[in-house]
Structures are given as C-alpha cells and as structure tokens.
Design an enzyme around this catalytic site. Structure first.
Site, short mmCIF file in Angstrom:
data_model
loop_
_atom_site.label_atom_id
_atom_site.label_comp_id
_atom_site.label_asym_id
_atom_site.label_seq_id
_atom_site.Cartn_x
_atom_site.Cartn_y
_atom_site.Cartn_z
N ALA A 1 32.74 62.08 89.78
CA ALA A 1 32.29 60.70 89.59
C ALA A 1 33.46 59.71 89.64
CB ALA A 1 31.55 60.59 88.26
N HIS A 2 33.14 58.44 89.49
CA HIS A 2 34.13 57.36 89.59
C HIS A 2 35.23 57.50 88.54
CE1 HIS A 2 31.18 54.70 87.07
NE2 HIS A 2 31.11 55.95 86.73
N ASN A 3 36.45 57.22 88.99
CA ASN A 3 37.62 57.14 88.12
C ASN A 3 38.04 58.48 87.51
OD1 ASN A 3 36.18 54.24 87.86
ND2 ASN A 3 38.38 54.01 87.67
#
Lengths: 340, 340, 340
Positions: free
Chosen positions: C241-243
């Site tokens: 997922a993001h980051n």
C-alpha cells in the site's frame, strides 16, 4: 504547472509572510520539503520539521507563532490541512482536465460514441454499441467490450478491462488491471466427477462515484447483475463474485474476497484479506476486521466482527489472549488432576 | 439474436401456452423478467415471482398448475432448469461462433499460424513459432509469447498473458488478466544476505477443458512443467507456483495460493483463500475449506480439512466452539483452584 | 541456440566422456531428459534416473563412478549443480540480449528517450518525459506513464503498468500484469457517511535489483514515496500500500498484503498470504510465517512470528496443538468439577 504564493493565497483566502512572487510547482511533505515545493503544518508533532524544511513555502495556521528561526515563506490560513487538501484536489483536477483527445493507434467500433472533452489513450479498445459520457478518460491499453455504458467524468486507468454489458456510473475511478465482468465461477458437477460450465449471461453495474482498485476483479452475474451501489470504495486485489450486491458507501480493503450471491449492506467497513462466503446477508454499518472469515449472515447492524470464524471483536481478543497461554491452562488442569 | 416461442419450443421439445409467434431476445431471471425476455420456474420458492413477472415467456414444468392469474406465455417442458441451461449454452455458443476474423492493428509473427474460424482482436500480440488451433479466439490485448501452442476451441479473454513455451489444450478458457508462464519465485540466498535469481526455464501446460479465472497467475516451472490436468477449474486471483501439478477435475476457488512443487490430486475441491505450502502431496478427492492453511501432505483420500492449520473439519469446529468461550473455561479452572 | 559438448566443457572447465561434437539445444531435468538436452546429476537420490535418461549429455561430478550401464555422454566438473546454474544463467542472458529493437506499432512520446540495446515490443506505451536506460527491455503491452525513469538492464514483462512518476532502478524485473503507482486507497469519511477521495500525488521508487511478481500492486504514496530498497524480491499477487517502505534484500512471498505507511526492515522473510496492518515498524531479519496477521510493531530483530495474530512460532504451535484437543481439555475440567 507553476503558481505564485500570491495566487495560492488568493485561492485559499490566506495571508503571506514572505515574498508573494515566489513560485511553487509541487506539493511536498514538510519533512521532505525542497525548493519549489509547498508543504503544510497542521500537527504540532511535525513542528520540528518546519524549522528545517527547505520547501519554498509552508501553509500554517493563522495564529502559528514560530519558536525558532526558519527559512521558508508562510501562507497563513484558518485550517492548514483543509487548505492543503484543496490544493491537492485542484492539482488532480487540473491534471485530469488536461487529458483530452485521441491518441493513435486506438480502436473504437463505429457504433460506439464518446462524449465531449473525453480522452482515449493509444491502444485503447472500445467494442460495439458503447456509450461514453462527457469527460470520460479511457487510458492506454484499456479494454471496453460491447454494449458498455460509462457515465460522465469517469476515469479508466491503463489496462483495466470492462467486459461486455457492464454499466459504470458517473465519476467512477477504475484502476489499472481491474477486470469488470469476467465470467462468474459457475460449474455444474457431472456424474463422472467432471464439471460443465454454466454460462454467465448477467452483467456488472457500478453506480456513481464507485472506485475499484488495481487488479481487483468484479465478476458478471450468472443472470441479473452484480451490483456496486453509489460511493462504494474498493481497494486493490479484491474479488467480488457473481451476483454479489455491495450497499452504498461501503469500503472494502485490499485482498478481501466475497463469494457469490452475498449481499453486503450500506456503510460497512471491511478490512483487508477478509472473506465472506456465498449467499449471506450482511447488515448495514457492519465492521469486519482483517483476515476475518464470515460464514453466517449478520442481521444486527453496527457490529464489529473479527476472527478466523467471525465473532465479536472483544470476545475474540479475550479468547485469543487465553489461547496464547493455553499451555499454562493445560498445566493448571494437570495440577488439579494430581491434587484430586 | 431473436427467437420465436415456436422456435424455442421446437429446440426444447416443449409445448406452448400462448402465442407461438411471440419473440424473445434475452434470458431473464424470473424476479427481474421484462418484455422481450424468457425466464424459467424450477423451484417452488420462486412461484410468487411467476405471477408478477413481466417476462414475455416462462419455461415451466409440463405439469405446472398456476394457482393465480398471470400474464406471461408458457413453454412447458419436462425439466425447466435443464431446458433453460440448454438455451444458455446455445446463446453462448452462438455468441462465440460469431467472433471470426482479424481486427487491426494486431501483431502476429510470420512464423506463427492460426487455425480456421479463429479470431484475433485488435492489439493482440502473437510471438514466434506459435500454433493456434481451429476456432481459437484471441481477444483484444492478449499477449502470446514465443513457441506457444493453443488447442482447438480455446478462448483467451482480453488482456490475458500467455508467456513463452506455454501449452494450452483444447476448449480451455483463460479469463482477462490471467498470467500463464511468468517466472517462478526462485532466488538463491547469498552469503551477504542478498539473493541471486535462479533462472526459470520450464513452462506451463494446461490440458483440455481447463478454465483459469481473471487475474490468476500460473508460474512456469524452474525446469520441467507446471501442469494443470484435464478439466481443472480455477477461479479468479488464484496463485499457482512453479512446478505445481493439479490433478484432473479439481476445482480451486478464488484467492487460493499453492506454493512450489506441490502436487494436488484429482477431483479435489479447494475453497477460497486456502493456502498450501510447497513440496506436499494432496490425495485425490480431498476437500479443503476456505482460508485453510495446509502444511502437511494428505495421504488418505476423501477427507475434509479446515482451519488455520488444516485439521478435520468437525474437529476444528468442535475446538473452535470451545475457543469462543475460552474465558468461561478459564474461570471454571479458577473456581476449581479456589476449591482445591 | 545450439552448443557442442566441447564448447560447454570449455565454458565449465570440465572433461568429456563421449563424443565432443555432440550438440545440445536444451536444458533438461534428468528424469525427463530427451535427445538434444543436457541434464545434471548432483544428488544421489536422482542416480537411478541417470541410468534411464535419454538426454544427450549429463553433467556429473568429476569423481562420479557409474554402477550400471548408461547411454548418455558425460561432462565431468567439480560441482555439477553450480555448473548447471552457470548454463542456466548463460541461457537466460543470451535470450535477453537477443531482444533488441522496436516492434510496430508501439507508442513513445517524443519527449522520452530510450538507451542503447533496448527493446520495445508492439503495443508498448511510453508517456512524456521518460528516461529509459541502456539495455532496458519493454515487452509488448507494457504501459509506462509520464516522467518515469528506468535504470540500465531492467526488464518489464508484457502488460505490466508503470504509472507516472515511478522510478525503477537498474537490473530490476517487473513481471506481467504488475501495477506500480496506482493511487493509494485514501478516502476521508464525510459526515453523511460517504467518502471523499484524498488525492495521491506521491510516487513509487524501486532501487536496484528489485523483482516484482506477476499481478502484484505497489501503490503510489499519498505524498512522498512508496519505497522498495535494493534487492527486494516480491512474488505474485502481493499488495504493497501507499507509503510503505521495504528494506533491502527482504523477500515477500505470494498474496501477502502490507497496509499503508508500514516500514519493513532489511533481510526479512515474509511467507505467503501474510498481512501486516498499517503504520507499523518491523525490525530487520524478521521472519513472518504464512497466513500470519501482524498487528503490532516488531522491535527485536531476528524473531520468527506465526499465527492468526502473530506470536512466537513455537508458542503458537504449542497452543495450537492444545487447541486441536480442546474438547479433551473441557472434558477433563468437567471430570474435575464432578469430583469436586
């Protein structure tokens, strides 16, 4: 795209500490701010980064009083987080709006039509009798089958596949590699142990403002429709089987799977890698934890479920904390048996 | 495609109550029947819908006696469900058969060949030395690598990728976004903690009548073949690792994963999100429940396994029902200890 | 590609028993050896196959003494497994190196550039302001967005999607259907229960020698970067997922999911279908078992975790072995209660 601090302060209704003619081209995190970027400070925890940031400007609260020297310009606003979000959205809207026209080679059957201000990327494919609304963006490598309808303002990212008869509402976002309308997994067992394919002639319907994550799969119904209601948000690699209905504004995190003919209520939150077996009904406002397996319908709304086989979250955690020390429990029973 | 009730009654060997010249273009669910559609009634539970349906005609049992007024025409047959399935299949066969020819632009190396009555969609890619059988349908955006063989009547849906050296049997169906023949996950740990890639030079073989769901991945063998035997049915987002063998007529539901070099028997049923570790042998006729983790070979055929670590289904459910009340069990031990 | 035994013995520093002019075109498993193939024998367990193999030649240990008649030629080397791996690698390098040039139709914006000895397959798409290094292989149907950088020697397999602003290091391998840089799953709940999209303007960065499996998804950061460090190896259908940050030389098996903003240490091993919730930190050298759910940060390095909610592997197995017989435990308590 480049903006002066004066322009941005105008958009945000803020005031400037520093040179209003300074230009920014980028939105930065405050801890990674670099010249040419604008960051924001909304949370005291990040104040230390403010004094070190190399961003050209930082959006801060109107009443922010720095306690140490700093080198960046300031735009003072009422609510820095909301202001920053406003800039983020403007950035994305400008970006999307700039995508207009048709790249070649692309393919669209002559029986299909595309609304104004639309975009079709190179190698995009649009079959027969499709109707695409205004401002629809069909990125490169997108496949759109026959008789597909797509509402105004919807964006289909590269390589998504929208199979025949699918209906997609307005302002939807379909991410790369998602497949809408593949055949449901329907096979009739035969006497010799082999399987006969059950034709899947239904479709997939997405209402408005639905978002589908990358590489997710939403199967067409055997008959009728697999339906995702208004505002449903689906993460990456989610599997929605044939004839499932997902109620409005339900959010489903990555790698969750929902088996055939299950109906999920509205305003539910389903965490990652959950699984829900077929032919169930899940009440509105149900929260289902990560990895949770749901095998029974949920009738009462507002519950939070968790576990290998779903149970009340608190009950599961209580049982699991004892499970962790089952060895101890067993020894205590042995002790009691010896005494007895 | 449009048929009169007279034509359909002829195909199904049924009789008509109503106007034989009425036309239908669509197969409907009885509860969603609309003019122009034909539905079926096979289950008493749905009889209420019969009296309300707006379908032009309904297929019913020869001895069905309506108990209330209704507005639809009837086709009376021996077995309504079987008759309806016959229509479903005819519908799909007509649809597939109508796809013939080559859309442009498409790409096929001159060393490759395509059988009669085949279809290649726009932006499909076929590499070197491929042999495609009769009636093979290669939808838009499909990738086919070098030296691939595809048997008669196989359908490859949009954007599937069939990598080099893959062999696909007759009458197989590969759904959108599936990847056959990506490299197996093989890396040799080095002394410094990094990994060295182990080249994967084997291939993937699908025997006849195999079905692969959307976005599933079947990895090529390190050497030799990853093999899916005759009639295997695989749902969406399933992962089959290098050198796995799946026996004939085994069905595997969505999001299941099978690790490298495991052999699954014939006639097994594996539910969704199951996982099977590498280098195991699973006996024929094994049933593996949803979310179940299998870490040991299954030697005895005909078992039903379930659980975070697979065990007999009934045993798991018995243990889990006690797990749910472990707190109670702990309290009873505390009581006994106090007494003691 | 065809080589004589004399050529191969030269490359491997070995000696030949048999006709040095014999030719081989293929690497075979010893148990499946056929004329034209070369196999190896490194493990005594496989010696029986040696006497039956139809391979043209077998690589054996310098001191190997056959105990029965055989029909194949021999290449004698110090370490047969290492020699065979050398041939495997040479085979793959020759194969990759031979892919040079541009197939048509393909699309590259004029603002982008491609290094020497590169390959772009038909229907590949490269957006604006991209920089592709030397020897980069872009297979058919690959999508590359705007402002993407790809380092020397990286291979992008058919139909992978590398979205805008992604940076890919040198000697990376991205398999078919992988999506790098789709939007993170970020939605802000509104008062009416609906969700507002949070624009995702960060990117994805892959350092050198990273491998991404088929149909995996690596989301772009909300702001900043989702980062996969040097040598990270990711299997099929993994979701990042993001980051998220994944430390150097960490390997992640199929169908694992890592939620937003979690940082995974270096040299970790994460087995299949594991899940790690968001905003955690996992120490270096952590081993996480299959299906394991991690909900808390791991501070001490070198641990092995397992379970529905992660705990020490041995502790979990001990508890689970008692769980299997919970019914027995309950009965023993009932016995004690009766006695009491």
């Amino acid at each position: 795209m480049e903006f002066s601090l004066e322009q941005l302060a105008g958009i945000l209704g803020g005031t400037i500490d520093g040179d209003p003619s300074l230009k920014v081209q980028r939105l930065d995190k405050i801890q990674e701010g670099q010249p040419g970027g604008i960051a924001f400070l909304a949370n005291e925890k990040y104040e230390n980064f403010f004094y070190k940031t190399e961003a050209t400007a930082v959006i801060v609260s109107a009443d922010f009083i720095p306690s140490k020297p700093y080198t960046t310009a300031l735009i003072r606003v009422k609510d820095p987080y909301t202001s920053f979000t406003t800039l983020l959205e403007a950035y994305q809207q400008l970006h999307q709006a700039s995508l207009v026209g048709i790249e070649q080679p692309s393919y669209m059957d002559e029986s299909s039509s595309m609304g104004e201000l639309g975009y079709r990327g190179a190698f995009s494919y649009i079959g027969k009798n499709c109707i695409l609304g205004e401002g629809v963006k069909i990125h490169a490598h997108t496949f759109i089958g026959d008789r597909v309808k797509i509402g105004d303002g919807t964006v289909i990212h590269p390589g998504a596949k929208i199979c025949s008869d699918t209906q997609v509402g307005k302002q939807c976002v379909i991410h790369s590699g998602a497949v809408l309308g593949a055949d449901g997994f329907g096979f009739a067992p035969q006497e010799d142990g082999s399987y006969k394919t059950i034709p899947q002639i239904g479709n997939v319907i997405l209402e408005d403002q639905v978002s589908i994550g990358a590489n997710s799969t939403i199967d067409r119904a055997t008959m009728g429709s697999t339906l995702l209601c208004k505002g449903v948000k689906i993460d990456n690699q989610v599997h929605i089987a044939h004839n499932v209905v997902v109620g409005a504004h339900t959010a489903i995190a990555a790698q969750t799977g929902i088996a055939g003919s299950t109906t999920i209520g509205a305003y539910c939150i389903i965490a990652g890698k959950a699984s829900i077996v077929g032919h169930l009904k899940i009440a509105d406002h149900t929260t289902i934890g990560g990895n949770t397996g749901v095998t029974k319908s949920i009738k009462k709304s507002g519950q939070t479920l968790f576990g290998f086989l779903a149970m009340d979250l608190k009950d599961f955690l209580r049982s699991y904390s004892i499970f962790k020390n089952l060895d101890d429990l067993q020894k205590r029973i042995q002790q009691l048996e010896k005494k007895g």
